[in-house]
Structures are given as structure tokens and as C-alpha cells.
Design a protein around this motif. Structure first.
Motif, PDB file in Angstrom:
ATOM      1  N   THR A  62     -11.977   3.586  -6.244  1.00 47.45           N
ATOM      2  CA  THR A  62     -11.375   2.745  -7.275  1.00 47.45           C
ATOM      3  C   THR A  62     -10.903   1.444  -6.629  1.00 47.45           C
ATOM      4  N   GLN A  63     -11.197   0.340  -7.283  1.00 51.14           N
ATOM      5  CA  GLN A  63     -10.902  -0.977  -6.707  1.00 51.14           C
ATOM      6  C   GLN A  63      -9.434  -1.345  -6.911  1.00 51.14           C
ATOM      7  N   VAL A  64      -8.815  -1.773  -5.835  1.00 52.76           N
ATOM      8  CA  VAL A  64      -7.463  -2.335  -5.884  1.00 52.76           C
ATOM      9  C   VAL A  64      -7.545  -3.765  -5.388  1.00 52.76           C
ATOM     10  N   THR A  65      -7.125  -4.703  -6.221  1.00 55.95           N
ATOM     11  CA  THR A  65      -7.139  -6.114  -5.862  1.00 55.95           C
ATOM     12  C   THR A  65      -5.736  -6.677  -5.989  1.00 55.95           C
ATOM     13  N   VAL A  66      -5.245  -7.257  -4.905  1.00 54.26           N
ATOM     14  CA  VAL A  66      -3.911  -7.853  -4.884  1.00 54.26           C
ATOM     15  C   VAL A  66      -4.083  -9.362  -4.748  1.00 54.26           C
ATOM     16  N   SER A  67      -3.741 -10.071  -5.802  1.00 60.93           N
ATOM     17  CA  SER A  67      -3.964 -11.514  -5.807  1.00 60.93           C
ATOM     18  C   SER A  67      -3.054 -12.168  -6.832  1.00 60.93           C
ATOM     19  N   SER A  68      -2.657 -13.388  -6.508  1.00 57.39           N
ATOM     20  CA  SER A  68      -1.850 -14.155  -7.456  1.00 57.39           C
ATOM     21  C   SER A  68      -2.743 -15.026  -8.335  1.00 57.39           C
TER      22      SER A  68
ATOM     23  N   LYS B 289       3.219   2.248   5.992  1.00 50.99           N
ATOM     24  CA  LYS B 289       4.466   3.012   6.100  1.00 50.99           C
ATOM     25  C   LYS B 289       5.617   2.264   5.433  1.00 50.99           C
ATOM     26  N   GLY B 290       6.393   2.996   4.648  1.00 49.40           N
ATOM     27  CA  GLY B 290       7.518   2.398   3.953  1.00 49.40           C
ATOM     28  C   GLY B 290       7.165   1.760   2.629  1.00 49.40           C
ATOM     29  N   ARG B 291       5.864   1.622   2.357  1.00 48.86           N
ATOM     30  CA  ARG B 291       5.424   1.006   1.097  1.00 48.86           C
ATOM     31  C   ARG B 291       4.635   1.983   0.217  1.00 48.86           C
ATOM     32  N   PHE B 292       3.857   2.845   0.838  1.00 50.79           N
ATOM     33  CA  PHE B 292       3.015   3.792   0.106  1.00 50.79           C
ATOM     34  C   PHE B 292       3.576   5.201   0.253  1.00 50.79           C
ATOM     35  N   THR B 293       3.394   6.008  -0.786  1.00 54.30           N
ATOM     36  CA  THR B 293       3.810   7.414  -0.751  1.00 54.30           C
ATOM     37  C   THR B 293       2.697   8.285  -1.318  1.00 54.30           C
ATOM     38  N   ILE B 294       2.269   9.275  -0.535  1.00 53.82           N
ATOM     39  CA  ILE B 294       1.257  10.219  -0.998  1.00 53.82           C
ATOM     40  C   ILE B 294       1.951  11.489  -1.457  1.00 53.82           C
ATOM     41  N   SER B 295       1.446  12.075  -2.518  1.00 48.52           N
ATOM     42  CA  SER B 295       1.962  13.350  -2.990  1.00 48.52           C
ATOM     43  C   SER B 295       0.810  14.163  -3.562  1.00 48.52           C
ATOM     44  N   GLY B 296       0.954  15.467  -3.513  1.00 49.44           N
ATOM     45  CA  GLY B 296      -0.094  16.340  -4.003  1.00 49.44           C
ATOM     46  C   GLY B 296       0.448  17.409  -4.922  1.00 49.44           C
TER      47      GLY B 296
ATOM     48  N   MET C 180       1.813   3.053  -4.577  1.00 47.87           N
ATOM     49  CA  MET C 180       1.734   1.878  -3.714  1.00 47.87           C
ATOM     50  C   MET C 180       2.704   0.813  -4.206  1.00 47.87           C
ATOM     51  N   ASN C 181       3.680   0.494  -3.381  1.00 48.95           N
ATOM     52  CA  ASN C 181       4.683  -0.510  -3.725  1.00 48.95           C
ATOM     53  C   ASN C 181       4.568  -1.714  -2.793  1.00 48.95           C
ATOM     54  N   ASN C 182       5.122  -2.817  -3.242  1.00 49.54           N
ATOM     55  CA  ASN C 182       5.103  -4.052  -2.442  1.00 49.54           C
ATOM     56  C   ASN C 182       3.692  -4.348  -1.927  1.00 49.54           C
ATOM     57  N   LEU C 183       2.743  -4.312  -2.829  1.00 50.27           N
ATOM     58  CA  LEU C 183       1.355  -4.544  -2.445  1.00 50.27           C
ATOM     59  C   LEU C 183       1.157  -5.970  -1.956  1.00 50.27           C
ATOM     60  N   GLN C 184       0.288  -6.110  -0.972  1.00 54.98           N
ATOM     61  CA  GLN C 184      -0.018  -7.394  -0.363  1.00 54.98           C
ATOM     62  C   GLN C 184      -1.521  -7.659  -0.431  1.00 54.98           C
ATOM     63  N   PRO C 185      -1.929  -8.897  -0.318  1.00 55.09           N
ATOM     64  CA  PRO C 185      -3.368  -9.206  -0.396  1.00 55.09           C
ATOM     65  C   PRO C 185      -4.206  -8.402   0.599  1.00 55.09           C
ATOM     66  N   GLU C 186      -3.646  -8.085   1.746  1.00 58.33           N
ATOM     67  CA  GLU C 186      -4.407  -7.322   2.732  1.00 58.33           C
ATOM     68  C   GLU C 186      -4.612  -5.863   2.327  1.00 58.33           C
ATOM     69  N   ASP C 187      -3.974  -5.439   1.253  1.00 60.61           N
ATOM     70  CA  ASP C 187      -4.203  -4.093   0.726  1.00 60.61           C
ATOM     71  C   ASP C 187      -5.425  -4.047  -0.200  1.00 60.61           C
ATOM     72  N   THR C 188      -6.004  -5.193  -0.489  1.00 61.96           N
ATOM     73  CA  THR C 188      -7.181  -5.249  -1.346  1.00 61.96           C
ATOM     74  C   THR C 188      -8.333  -4.479  -0.711  1.00 61.96           C
ATOM     75  N   ALA C 189      -8.868  -3.530  -1.459  1.00 67.31           N
ATOM     76  CA  ALA C 189      -9.938  -2.674  -0.941  1.00 67.31           C
ATOM     77  C   ALA C 189     -10.374  -1.719  -2.045  1.00 67.31           C
ATOM     78  N   VAL C 190     -11.457  -1.010  -1.765  1.00 70.07           N
ATOM     79  CA  VAL C 190     -11.818   0.145  -2.584  1.00 70.07           C
ATOM     80  C   VAL C 190     -11.117   1.349  -1.982  1.00 70.07           C
TER      81      VAL C 190
ATOM     82  N   GLY D 295       3.485  -8.062  -4.195  1.00 70.59           N
ATOM     83  CA  GLY D 295       4.792  -7.505  -4.475  1.00 70.59           C
ATOM     84  C   GLY D 295       4.798  -6.469  -5.582  1.00 70.59           C
ATOM     85  N   GLY D 296       3.685  -6.327  -6.264  1.00 69.79           N
ATOM     86  CA  GLY D 296       3.590  -5.379  -7.357  1.00 69.79           C
ATOM     87  C   GLY D 296       3.300  -3.969  -6.902  1.00 69.79           C
ATOM     88  N   SER D 297       3.150  -3.084  -7.886  1.00 70.91           N
ATOM     89  CA  SER D 297       2.935  -1.661  -7.607  1.00 70.91           C
ATOM     90  C   SER D 297       1.762  -1.124  -8.420  1.00 70.91           C
ATOM     91  N   LEU D 298       1.142  -0.101  -7.859  1.00 65.74           N
ATOM     92  CA  LEU D 298       0.107   0.658  -8.556  1.00 65.74           C
ATOM     93  C   LEU D 298       0.233   2.120  -8.148  1.00 65.74           C
TER      94      LEU D 298
END
Length: 120
Positions: free
Chosen positions: A114-120, A64-71, A82-92, A15-18
Motif C-alpha cells: 500500500t502506497q504511503v506518500t508524505v508531501s505538502s 522508533k518513537g514515531r511508529f507503533t506495531i500491534s497484532g 504511523m505518527n509524525n510522518l516525514q517525506p522520507e517515510d514515503t514508500a510502498v 507531521g501527519g498520521s496514518l
């Protein structure tokens, strides 16, 4: 030569953001497209979002609806909110840019990830 450096990864609760950032440097004439990809353990690298010069964007259905890319072409940077992050978003997460260098042909360049880890 062109170098890409990502930043902003880390550990976040569900549910967090990065916000990821990627800066390009080197012999850059122009950037045609910027994108973010990710690779989870045991899985193939997959596209997350892409933005092309002029603004069109594409997203993977899963974000879609959770992530936004901008340049920011003036700064040679791309971001991924990245909003409303879920465990399945865990990845490099990897930054990619299609760059026309000052000399030579356009080429695709990758950051180191860069490592993103979504975990409680």
C-alpha cells in the motif's frame, strides 16, 4: 493458501498520521510473527517493524518513537500506527507474516503493498 491484504495508505502532510492494517486469510493454523516493510523508489525493501507471538517488537531506528506495531492473532491482523510522518517515510509498505498453515511447513507471506506518500 494464505492471503494478506493491506489497507490504510494514502497521502498525508508532514507531521501527519496514518494507520495501516493487514488482514490474513486462508488456511492458517498459527502466526509466528508479523511485520511491516517498506520500499522507496530506487531503494531496497527494508524492515520497519516486527512483532512476534508473545509480544516482543523491533523497530528500525528511523521510525522508533514515531511508529507503533500491534497484532491481533485472534483476528489474524497486524497494524502499523504511523505518527509524525516525514517525506522520507514515503514508500510502498508491505505486510509480512510467518504463518504455519493447516497443513505443510511454516512459510512467509507478503501482501500486495500500500502506497504511503508524505508531501505538502
Amino acid at each position: 493458501q494464505v492471503q494478506l491484504v493491506e489497507s490504510g495508505g494514502g497521502l498525508v502532510q508532514p507531521g501527519g498520521s496514518l494507520r495501516l492494517s493487514c488482514a490474513a486469510s486462508g488456511s492458517i493454523f498459527s502466526i509466528y510473527a508479523m511485520g511491516w516493510y517498506r520500499q522507496a523508489p530506487g531503494k531496497q525493501r527494508e524492515v520497519v517493524a516486527v512483532i512476534t507471538s508473545g509480544g516482543p517488537t523491533n523497530y528500525a531506528d528511523s521510525v522508533k518513537g514515531r511508529f507503533t506495531i500491534s497484532g491481533d492473532n485472534a483476528k489474524n491482523m497486524v497494524y502499523l500506527q504511523m505518527n509524525n510522518l516525514q517525506p522520507e517515510d514515503t514508500a510502498v509498505y508491505y505486510c509480512n507474516m510467518l504463518v504455519r498453515p493447516l497443513s505443510g511447513f511454516p512459510n512467509s507471506y507478503w501482501g500486495q503493498g500500500t502506497q504511503v506518500t508524505v508531501s505538502s
